[in-house]
Design an enzyme around this catalytic site. Structure first.
Site, PDB file in Angstrom:
ATOM      1  N   GLU A   1     137.806  18.884  62.586  1.00 19.22           N
ATOM      2  CA  GLU A   1     137.180  20.193  62.644  1.00 19.22           C
ATOM      3  C   GLU A   1     137.726  20.971  63.837  1.00 19.22           C
ATOM      4  OE1 GLU A   1     134.938  20.325  60.179  1.00 19.22           O
ATOM      5  OE2 GLU A   1     133.615  22.029  60.605  1.00 19.22           O
TER       6      GLU A   1
ATOM      7  N   ASP B   1     130.020  22.645  63.465  1.00 17.94           N
ATOM      8  CA  ASP B   1     130.054  23.900  62.739  1.00 17.94           C
ATOM      9  C   ASP B   1     131.333  24.654  63.080  1.00 17.94           C
ATOM     10  OD1 ASP B   1     129.025  25.483  60.838  1.00 17.94           O
ATOM     11  OD2 ASP B   1     127.492  26.426  62.104  1.00 17.94           O
TER      12      ASP B   1
ATOM     13  N   ASP C   1     146.271  20.585  89.078  1.00 17.35           N
ATOM     14  CA  ASP C   1     146.932  21.568  88.219  1.00 17.35           C
ATOM     15  C   ASP C   1     148.323  21.882  88.754  1.00 17.35           C
ATOM     16  OD1 ASP C   1     144.609  21.526  86.892  1.00 17.35           O
ATOM     17  OD2 ASP C   1     144.060  23.635  87.228  1.00 17.35           O
ATOM     18  N   ALA C   2     148.425  21.947  90.082  1.00 12.89           N
ATOM     19  CA  ALA C   2     149.715  22.307  90.688  1.00 12.89           C
ATOM     20  C   ALA C   2     150.770  21.241  90.359  1.00 12.89           C
ATOM     21  CB  ALA C   2     149.570  22.461  92.188  1.00 12.89           C
ATOM     22  N   GLU C   3     150.358  19.971  90.437  1.00  9.30           N
ATOM     23  CA  GLU C   3     151.321  18.905  90.129  1.00  9.30           C
ATOM     24  C   GLU C   3     151.745  18.988  88.661  1.00  9.30           C
ATOM     25  OE1 GLU C   3     150.269  15.095  92.850  1.00  9.30           O
ATOM     26  OE2 GLU C   3     148.597  15.938  91.735  1.00  9.30           O
ATOM     27  N   TYR C   4     150.758  19.251  87.819  1.00 13.42           N
ATOM     28  CA  TYR C   4     151.056  19.389  86.394  1.00 13.42           C
ATOM     29  C   TYR C   4     152.034  20.546  86.172  1.00 13.42           C
ATOM     30  CZ  TYR C   4     150.392  20.199  81.410  1.00 13.42           C
ATOM     31  OH  TYR C   4     150.607  20.381  80.074  1.00 13.42           O
TER      32      TYR C   4
ATOM     33  N   LYS D   1     120.840  18.009  57.377  1.00 16.48           N
ATOM     34  CA  LYS D   1     120.887  19.264  58.115  1.00 16.48           C
ATOM     35  C   LYS D   1     119.660  19.429  59.002  1.00 16.48           C
ATOM     36  CE  LYS D   1     123.810  22.216  56.938  1.00 16.48           C
ATOM     37  NZ  LYS D   1     124.144  22.812  55.657  1.00 16.48           N
TER      38      LYS D   1
ATOM     39  N   CYS E   1     127.871  55.691  75.106  1.00 12.22           N
ATOM     40  CA  CYS E   1     127.810  56.657  76.188  1.00 12.22           C
ATOM     41  C   CYS E   1     129.196  56.650  76.795  1.00 12.22           C
ATOM     42  CB  CYS E   1     126.786  56.219  77.234  1.00 12.22           C
ATOM     43  SG  CYS E   1     126.942  57.180  78.742  1.00 12.22           S
TER      44      CYS E   1
ATOM     45  N   CYS F   1     121.726  57.357  81.456  1.00 24.88           N
ATOM     46  CA  CYS F   1     122.164  58.472  82.308  1.00 24.88           C
ATOM     47  C   CYS F   1     121.761  59.826  81.756  1.00 24.88           C
ATOM     48  CB  CYS F   1     123.682  58.428  82.505  1.00 24.88           C
ATOM     49  SG  CYS F   1     124.642  58.904  81.050  1.00 24.88           S
TER      50      CYS F   1
ATOM     51  N   SER G   1     133.768  17.951  50.011  1.00 24.23           N
ATOM     52  CA  SER G   1     132.674  18.478  50.836  1.00 24.23           C
ATOM     53  C   SER G   1     131.583  17.406  50.903  1.00 24.23           C
ATOM     54  CB  SER G   1     132.154  19.785  50.265  1.00 24.23           C
ATOM     55  OG  SER G   1     131.837  19.597  48.914  1.00 24.23           O
ATOM     56  N   LEU G   2     130.492  17.721  51.523  1.00 25.03           N
ATOM     57  CA  LEU G   2     129.431  16.730  51.724  1.00 25.03           C
ATOM     58  C   LEU G   2     128.171  17.144  50.980  1.00 25.03           C
ATOM     59  CD1 LEU G   2     129.716  16.212  55.593  1.00 25.03           C
ATOM     60  CD2 LEU G   2     130.337  14.551  53.836  1.00 25.03           C
TER      61      LEU G   2
ATOM     62  N   GLU H   1     127.319  10.847  63.008  1.00 23.88           N
ATOM     63  CA  GLU H   1     128.076  11.775  63.850  1.00 23.88           C
ATOM     64  C   GLU H   1     127.411  13.146  63.799  1.00 23.88           C
ATOM     65  OE1 GLU H   1     131.969  12.068  62.104  1.00 23.88           O
ATOM     66  OE2 GLU H   1     132.217   9.892  62.044  1.00 23.88           O
TER      67      GLU H   1
ATOM     68  N   TYR I   1     137.749  13.283  62.545  1.00 20.49           N
ATOM     69  CA  TYR I   1     136.707  12.378  62.063  1.00 20.49           C
ATOM     70  C   TYR I   1     137.009  11.699  60.724  1.00 20.49           C
ATOM     71  CZ  TYR I   1     135.478  16.931  59.990  1.00 20.49           C
ATOM     72  OH  TYR I   1     135.525  18.139  59.348  1.00 20.49           O
TER      73      TYR I   1
ATOM     74  N   CYS J   1     121.832  59.298  76.245  1.00 22.60           N
ATOM     75  CA  CYS J   1     121.934  57.933  76.765  1.00 22.60           C
ATOM     76  C   CYS J   1     120.687  57.576  77.576  1.00 22.60           C
ATOM     77  CB  CYS J   1     123.178  57.823  77.642  1.00 22.60           C
ATOM     78  SG  CYS J   1     123.232  56.309  78.610  1.00 22.60           S
TER      79      CYS J   1
ATOM     80  N   LYS K   1     127.277  16.926  62.908  1.00 24.44           N
ATOM     81  CA  LYS K   1     128.010  17.764  61.959  1.00 24.44           C
ATOM     82  C   LYS K   1     128.442  19.008  62.724  1.00 24.44           C
ATOM     83  CE  LYS K   1     127.799  19.690  57.307  1.00 24.44           C
ATOM     84  NZ  LYS K   1     128.635  20.831  57.599  1.00 24.44           N
TER      85      LYS K   1
ATOM     86  N   CYS L   1     128.014  56.612  84.244  1.00 25.27           N
ATOM     87  CA  CYS L   1     126.684  56.203  83.788  1.00 25.27           C
ATOM     88  C   CYS L   1     126.271  54.935  84.544  1.00 25.27           C
ATOM     89  CB  CYS L   1     126.721  55.930  82.286  1.00 25.27           C
ATOM     90  SG  CYS L   1     125.219  55.166  81.652  1.00 25.27           S
TER      91      CYS L   1
HETATM   92  S1  IVH Z   1     133.530  14.047  57.128  1.00 23.66           S
HETATM   93  C1  IVH Z   1     134.332  13.944  52.643  1.00 23.66           C
HETATM   94  N1  IVH Z   1     132.431  14.489  59.445  1.00 23.66           N
HETATM   95  O1  IVH Z   1     131.401  19.431  56.889  1.00 23.66           O
HETATM   96  C2  IVH Z   1     133.922  13.806  54.033  1.00 23.66           C
HETATM   97  N2  IVH Z   1     132.767  16.337  57.994  1.00 23.66           N
HETATM   98  O2  IVH Z   1     130.061  20.117  54.438  1.00 23.66           O
HETATM   99  C3  IVH Z   1     134.869  14.436  54.929  1.00 23.66           C
HETATM  100  N3  IVH Z   1     132.076  18.478  58.940  1.00 23.66           N
HETATM  101  O3  IVH Z   1     134.282  20.035  55.026  1.00 23.66           O
HETATM  102  C4  IVH Z   1     134.229  15.140  56.013  1.00 23.66           C
HETATM  103  N4  IVH Z   1     131.410  17.682  60.870  1.00 23.66           N
HETATM  104  O4  IVH Z   1     134.316  20.572  57.555  1.00 23.66           O
HETATM  105  C5  IVH Z   1     132.842  15.030  58.287  1.00 23.66           C
HETATM  106  N5  IVH Z   1     131.515  14.744  61.551  1.00 23.66           N
HETATM  107  C6  IVH Z   1     131.927  15.271  60.413  1.00 23.66           C
HETATM  108  C7  IVH Z   1     131.840  16.646  60.150  1.00 23.66           C
HETATM  109  C8  IVH Z   1     132.270  17.140  58.922  1.00 23.66           C
HETATM  110  C9  IVH Z   1     131.561  18.771  60.153  1.00 23.66           C
HETATM  111  C10 IVH Z   1     132.349  19.474  57.911  1.00 23.66           C
HETATM  112  C11 IVH Z   1     133.681  19.361  57.248  1.00 23.66           C
HETATM  113  C12 IVH Z   1     133.368  19.307  55.772  1.00 23.66           C
HETATM  114  C13 IVH Z   1     132.015  19.895  55.732  1.00 23.66           C
HETATM  115  C14 IVH Z   1     131.269  19.450  54.505  1.00 23.66           C
END
Ligand code: IVH
Length: 668
Positions: A177, A119, A35-38, A317, A429, A414, A84-85, A115, A229, A411, A117, A434
């Site tokens: 994401e 959150d 870290d120091a060098e950086y 899911k 509290c 206390c 969306s998916l 992959e 992704y 409380c 998913k 306390c």
């Molecule tokens: S691919 C049209 N890959 O899930 C496909 N999405 O429910 C483009 N998400 O809006 C998305 N992990 O925010 C993809 N490995 C992943 C993901 C991913 C999370 C989210 C993304 C998307 C939502 C859809």
């Protein structure tokens, strides 16, 4: 002034090196230097850019933070919509999807990429000629919000792409994401609780809340991360499959989640899902399922999309993380900051592989809203996979034996009074002594910007409190050498040093003492402000809400909090005791502070400060203000239309500060 060629070259070389090390550290997690060098390299670049501002470019590693707060987020249309998916929850649904894909492709061979998913929240990052130009949220899929300045603060996000085979793509719209790791989320919430700020419900909300800040400086302090992704438009580079995308991205400097796998047939895809489910608690980020994508991009094109979701991908899911159990008791816990939290003790039940026997009910309103009673059957959920919570009670299962919950008036730790500040959901509290709060209270009191008692760390505080040597902050000042020597692993030298530090802290300024008490909503700034307006802690302790709100800069919430703090009898006793042991700074008296011994002279008009305010600011930091310039003066602060004092300062070679420089010096 022309920039020497060698400086230009050095700046470029430093930037390239820093980018490489950022990538090694933040993306690959495999640093090659200390870290120091950086830091040394980074500082050299900062210095050169300060000397040659014309060399600063927006993609320089020094330019991540520092954009001013925005008034609103500008809308940004996505060139290609962000889809969306489609979701599924069972193996049969996955098989149906796979069958449809095969049918639509005329039964030809199809390969998948699996992959996790993530959150978090999805974003689009636009790179033109390798430079990050715009970043936006998904919004409604067609138009998102411009969060470029905030995204720039994410250290994993390259401001400039690395060349691959000597060139960077003309255009690359990266999708990914933004997320917060589970551990970072818990730490952030702990910090927020300590400061009396509302906690985030789960890592996704924390990530979204952090990215959607108008002030990028706030985003910069949040531990956000990024995985990429997917792509939108691409020019000047060819990407033909997901596997190729996931291997090309890292060579461009873009972070991808390494936990992806090819699935050559359905059984492989299912095996990946089970693997991921089993690893769910170990991975550092929150994940709510698997995404399966057709690997080949030309096949994707033929599959197309329906209803704003591609046919070529599906999210499988994880099973709902809910379970049914009974509430044995509702126990009120007092947190380290004094917040009272009702916690349901449950018949132990397994929720997606983890035994849950407690669930937070957050606060009284939450218990009422959900109408959870002792003895009730309830559904529990692991929210954001981290903190179990009660989703709802099942009143239809009641027998009549259930008991309604009452928030205690005293409380549980206390026995002191409990208050619920107007407009807030949390009971507290307020007693600094306390037992539930004392450790945290001492740590805050001793912290660097408060009493600054060095050597009084967490372990020692634990020992001092647990052995009963310290039960209140004032007890610190009664510690004797023998007491400390009796503490495990405390040697003569450390004991002496600590006693010296404690003694020294008696000379702290009034502002520091006010801050050190940890009154809610009273940070350093407010403490300084109050110290400038009240002559002593005693005087502040008698202030009324009306008096306090009459001061510019003190709102009703702060005023309420101060009055309520001093109303607590234990706190009054503590303050009297502190004064008795010698902690009783008076405003106006020369105080120990960063400006101790320094003499200032002001000339001209200051833009943002009255002369009075400036004087108090200097005094509260231990300095003194003189009216004439002499050799004894350390700084002359020159505002608009300065007078002859400025000339005199120049004659004597005394440093002259602008108002901005003065503010920086005193940290105001
Ligand atoms: S691919 C049209 N890959 O899930 C496909 N999405 O429910 C483009 N998400 O809006 C998305 N992990 O925010 C993809 N490995 C992943 C993901 C991913 C999370 C989210 C993304 C998307 C939502 C859809």
């Amino acid at each position: 002034m022309a920039v020497p060629t060698e400086v230009r070259a050095r700046v470029e070389a430093l930037r390239a090196e820093i980018r490489r090390h950022d990538y090694l550290y933040h993306v690959l997690d495999r640093p090659e230097i200390t870290d120091a060098e950086y830091d040394r390299m980074f500082r050299e670049l900062v210095d050169l850019e300060a000397r040659y501002p014309e060399l600063v470019t927006p993609d320089s590693p020094t330019q991540r933070a520092g954009a001013p707060p925005a008034a609103e987020f500008r809308p940004v249309p996505h060139a290609l919509p962000m889809l969306s998916l489609q979701n599924c929850f069972r193996d049969e649904e996955l098989a149906e999807w796979h069958d449809r894909v095969r049918r639509l492709l005329g039964e030809e061979q199809v390969e998948y990429v699996c992959e996790p998913k993530l959150d978090g929240l999805s974003v689009e990052l636009v790179y033109e000629d390798g430079v990050f130009v715009v970043g936006s949220t998904r919004g409604d899929g067609r138009v998102g919000e411009d969060v470029t300045a905030n995204l720039r603060t994410i250290r994993q996000l390259p401001l400039r792409l690395f060349p691959v085979n000597g060139s960077v793509p003309r255009l690359l719209e990266v999708r990914g994401e933004v997320y917060m790791e589970k551990a970072a989320f818990l730490r952030l919430n702990e910090e927020r609780a300590r400061r009396g700020e509302p906690e985030f419900a789960n890592p996704r909300n924390a990530a979204a809340g952090s990215l959607r800040q108008l002030d990028p400086a706030i985003t910069a302090r949040r531990p956000l991360k990024l995985f990429c992704y997917h792509v939108g438009r691409v020019e000047g580079i060819e990407i033909r499959s997901q596997a190729q995308l996931l291997t090309t991205f890292p060579s461009l400097g873009l972070p991808v989640n390494p936990r992806w796998k090819l699935g050559r047939d359905l059984p492989e895809v299912r095996a990946y899902y089970r693997e991921l489910l089993a690893a769910r608690d170990e991975v550092p980020y929150a994940t709510d399922g698997m995404v399966v994508k057709v690997n080949d991009f030309s096949q994707r094109e033929r599959l197309g999309e329906i209803a704003r979701a591609p046919r070529w991908a599906i999210a499988y899911k994880f099973p709902a993380e809910e379970a049914l159990t009974r509430v044995r008791e509702i126990v009120v816990q007092v947190g380290r900051t004094g917040a009272l939290t009702p916690v349901a003790h449950l018949d132990p039940v397994e929720v997606s592989g983890v035994t849950v026997s407690r669930a937070t009910l957050h606060n009284e309103d939450e218990v009422r809203r959900k109408d959870v009673r002792v003895g009730d059957w309830v559904i529990v959920r692991r929210a954001g996979e981290v903190i179990p919570e009660i989703v709802r009670a099942l009143p239809e299962r009641r027998t009549g034996e259930e008991r309604e919950f009452q928030m205690p008036e005293l409380c549980p730790a206390c026995g002191g009074p409990v208050v619920r500040p107007a407009g807030e959901a949390t009971h507290r509290c307020e007693n600094l002594s306390c037992p539930a709060r004392i450790k945290e209270a001492i740590l805050h009191y001793a912290s660097r910007r408060a009493a600054d008692i060095q050597g009084l760390g967490e372990k020692l505080v634990d020992r001092l409190v647990e052995t009963g040597l310290v039960a209140r902050i004032s007890d610190l000042y009664r510690l004797r050498r023998e007491d400390l020597l009796a503490v495990e692993r405390m040697g003569e030298k450390s004991a002496q040093n600590l006693l010296g530090e404690i003694e020294r802290s008696k000379g702290m300024s009034l502002a520091r003492l006010i801050f050190a008490l940890g009154i809610r909503h009273v940070g350093e700034r407010v403490a300084e402000f109050l110290a400038e307006r009240f002559p002593s802690l005693e005087a502040l302790s008698h202030a009324t809400v009306e008096e306090l709100t009459a001061l510019r800069g003190v709102g009703p919430q702060i005023a309420q909090s101060i009055v309520s703090f001093f109303r607590n009898e234990e706190n009054q006793r503590l303050i009297a005791e502190l004064a008795a042991v010698g902690v009783d700074p008076r405003a106006g008296e020369p105080q120990a502070g960063p400006l101790s011994g320094k003499v200032f002279v002001f000339t001209g008009t200051l833009g943002g400060l009255t002369r009075d305010e400036a004087q108090r600011l200097v005094a509260s930091r231990g300095g003194r203000v003189a009216s004439t310039v002499s050799r004894q003066v350390d700084y002359v602060v020159a505002g608009e239309n300065p007078g002859s004092k400025l000339d005199r300062a120049r004659e004597l070679g005394i440093p002259v500060l602008t108002e901005a420089e003065f503010r920086r010096l005193i940290g105001y």
